[in-house]
Design a protein around this motif. Sequence first.
Motif, mmCIF file in Angstrom:
data_model
loop_
_atom_site.group_PDB
_atom_site.id
_atom_site.type_symbol
_atom_site.label_atom_id
_atom_site.label_comp_id
_atom_site.label_asym_id
_atom_site.label_seq_id
_atom_site.Cartn_x
_atom_site.Cartn_y
_atom_site.Cartn_z
ATOM 1 N N GLU A 27 -59.630 40.797 -4.472
ATOM 2 C CA GLU A 27 -58.742 39.706 -4.074
ATOM 3 C C GLU A 27 -57.611 40.212 -3.189
ATOM 4 O OE1 GLU A 27 -57.214 35.684 -4.126
ATOM 5 O OE2 GLU A 27 -59.183 36.609 -4.455
ATOM 6 N N ARG A 34 -75.493 37.531 -10.647
ATOM 7 C CA ARG A 34 -75.719 36.080 -10.752
ATOM 8 C C ARG A 34 -74.427 35.331 -11.063
ATOM 9 N NH1 ARG A 34 -80.243 37.880 -13.907
ATOM 10 N NH2 ARG A 34 -79.148 37.233 -15.820
ATOM 11 N N GLY A 35 -73.327 36.068 -11.204
ATOM 12 C CA GLY A 35 -72.042 35.440 -11.504
ATOM 13 C C GLY A 35 -71.816 35.183 -12.964
ATOM 14 N N ASP A 48 -64.133 32.620 -11.931
ATOM 15 C CA ASP A 48 -63.852 32.116 -10.588
ATOM 16 C C ASP A 48 -63.487 33.247 -9.631
ATOM 17 O OD1 ASP A 48 -64.313 29.507 -11.396
ATOM 18 O OD2 ASP A 48 -62.199 29.105 -11.830
ATOM 19 N N GLN A 75 -66.667 35.196 -8.703
ATOM 20 C CA GLN A 75 -67.469 34.404 -7.764
ATOM 21 C C GLN A 75 -66.873 34.445 -6.363
ATOM 22 O OE1 GLN A 75 -70.326 33.038 -8.099
ATOM 23 N NE2 GLN A 75 -70.692 32.325 -10.181
ATOM 24 N N LYS A 76 -65.548 34.332 -6.303
ATOM 25 C CA LYS A 76 -64.868 34.363 -5.009
ATOM 26 C C LYS A 76 -65.074 35.711 -4.326
ATOM 27 C CE LYS A 76 -60.281 33.631 -2.946
ATOM 28 N NZ LYS A 76 -58.845 33.368 -3.255
ATOM 29 N N ILE A 90 -67.546 37.859 -4.791
ATOM 30 C CA ILE A 90 -68.939 38.006 -4.371
ATOM 31 C C ILE A 90 -69.189 37.248 -3.066
ATOM 32 C CG2 ILE A 90 -71.320 37.453 -4.969
ATOM 33 C CD1 ILE A 90 -70.580 37.932 -7.908
ATOM 34 N N LYS A 91 -68.693 36.028 -3.002
ATOM 35 C CA LYS A 91 -68.912 35.207 -1.798
ATOM 36 C C LYS A 91 -68.237 35.813 -0.571
ATOM 37 C CE LYS A 91 -69.560 30.803 -4.204
ATOM 38 N NZ LYS A 91 -69.007 29.436 -4.474
ATOM 39 N N SER A 92 -67.098 36.458 -0.776
ATOM 40 C CA SER A 92 -66.385 37.066 0.345
ATOM 41 C C SER A 92 -67.054 38.341 0.829
ATOM 42 C CB SER A 92 -64.941 37.388 -0.058
ATOM 43 O OG SER A 92 -64.909 38.496 -0.970
ATOM 44 N N GLY A 93 -67.933 38.911 0.002
ATOM 45 C CA GLY A 93 -68.566 40.170 0.339
ATOM 46 C C GLY A 93 -67.733 41.390 -0.020
ATOM 47 N N ARG A 94 -66.555 41.157 -0.581
ATOM 48 C CA ARG A 94 -65.681 42.284 -0.927
ATOM 49 C C ARG A 94 -65.915 42.822 -2.340
ATOM 50 N NH1 ARG A 94 -61.878 38.870 1.542
ATOM 51 N NH2 ARG A 94 -60.974 38.362 -0.495
ATOM 52 N N ARG A 137 -68.899 43.866 -5.022
ATOM 53 C CA ARG A 137 -70.324 44.134 -5.173
ATOM 54 C C ARG A 137 -70.579 44.813 -6.520
ATOM 55 N NH1 ARG A 137 -71.226 47.210 0.528
ATOM 56 N NH2 ARG A 137 -69.560 48.449 -0.403
#
Length: 434
Positions: A21, A41-42, A53, A56-57, A59-63, A65
């Motif tokens: 973040e 899978r979150g 949350d 998930q955020k 993972i979606k940002s790619g930052r 892993r």
Amino acid sequence: MNIAMIGTGYVGLVSGACFAEFGSTVTCVDLNAEKIERLLRGEIPIYEPGLDDLVQKGIKSGRLRFTTNLPEAVGEADAVFLAVGTPSRRGDGHADLRFVEAAAMDVARALRGYTVVVTKSTVPVGTGRRVADLIKETNPQADFDVASNPEFLREGSAIGDFMRPDRVVIGCETDRAREVLRELYRPLFLLETPIVMTSLETAELTKYAANAFLATKITFINEVADLCEKLGADVGDVARGMGLDGRIGKKFLHAGPGYGGSCFPKDTLALARTAQEAGSPVRLVETVVQINDRRKGAMAGRIMAACGGSVRGKTIGVLGVAFKPNTDDMRDAPSLSIVPALQDAGATVRAYDPAAMHEAEPLLPGVTWCGNAYEAAKGADAVALITEWNEFRGLDLERLGGVMTQKIFVDLRNVYGPSAMREQGFVYRSIGRQ
């Protein structure tokens, strides 16, 4: 910056998600392939408000892993955090460093270029030096520094504690390491968060000293609560009168059944053992450990006393089994002492916890697990409130009493007022109050 977080337990997962973040690229590593698959899978393996949350955020940002491939994660990292478990060692109470040492050697074999290896786990004084030695022995060509960056995360509010900490403690001894860690924590400079730079040993001891002091505050007010009952005083008023003194502060002055969780029990014990071996025993901390253990064991007796001295053949409804609210952590929870003692005394136990029942079920066999507080109280001769979840603070007392066989309420967290409970027709017992 690139970070490798070794371990996806409570500390590693929260820290990794929060660093992501902040803008770093974080790879969380764990040997448990099933756990990594769930995280990809979150699916979050622990209960911590807001963490799902945040993950998930990330993972979606790619930052953020997750992987089982430690060499790849470490090889790309500017900093590697060791966030593996350090449980109490069986037999002597020392912190078990097997996982830290194994991780250090695995990291050593994977280092590529200059890297700061940071102990994030709570470790005894001297562990940083031990980690450095292991890395040198395993990979004599490694270009690295070792640092200590203890965590001060409270379960249930860990994300806020990481994002808006009272302070950040960093133990390191080279300018290169300081610059890497300052850059990692640069987002906190905007909040003017104090960054305390120390030696390795000082940072390691600071973590233990902080937890031992907080455990001492809890134990002190619990002892005062017992004295209040003998003298006719009210521990809540005593705690308020004390806490308004700026030198003391109001936090951790809440009387109850004793501390538990993943930190205070093992850290106080580890500090006591370390001090003994150093020839400088911390007698106060040793006494705190003893008093807290006795206190948890004595809480079942309070419930039995409220029931007339015996619970044989009676049903006890239990509200909350986690060691504190907003977590599913059952480690050293008071309920693990209270519930079996009630069962051994002949009681049937019905229990409800908003988050911890899945974790508690294998630890507390024979308990009937219920869907809410009123179901737990159904047919009960007494209800014991052990964990002060918010949903237990505003119970419909008329409804609660209506499903009970006898209206006996034992409040081990002083959530309710004695006069209000008496007005509702309850026999009410609490901690440190008449």
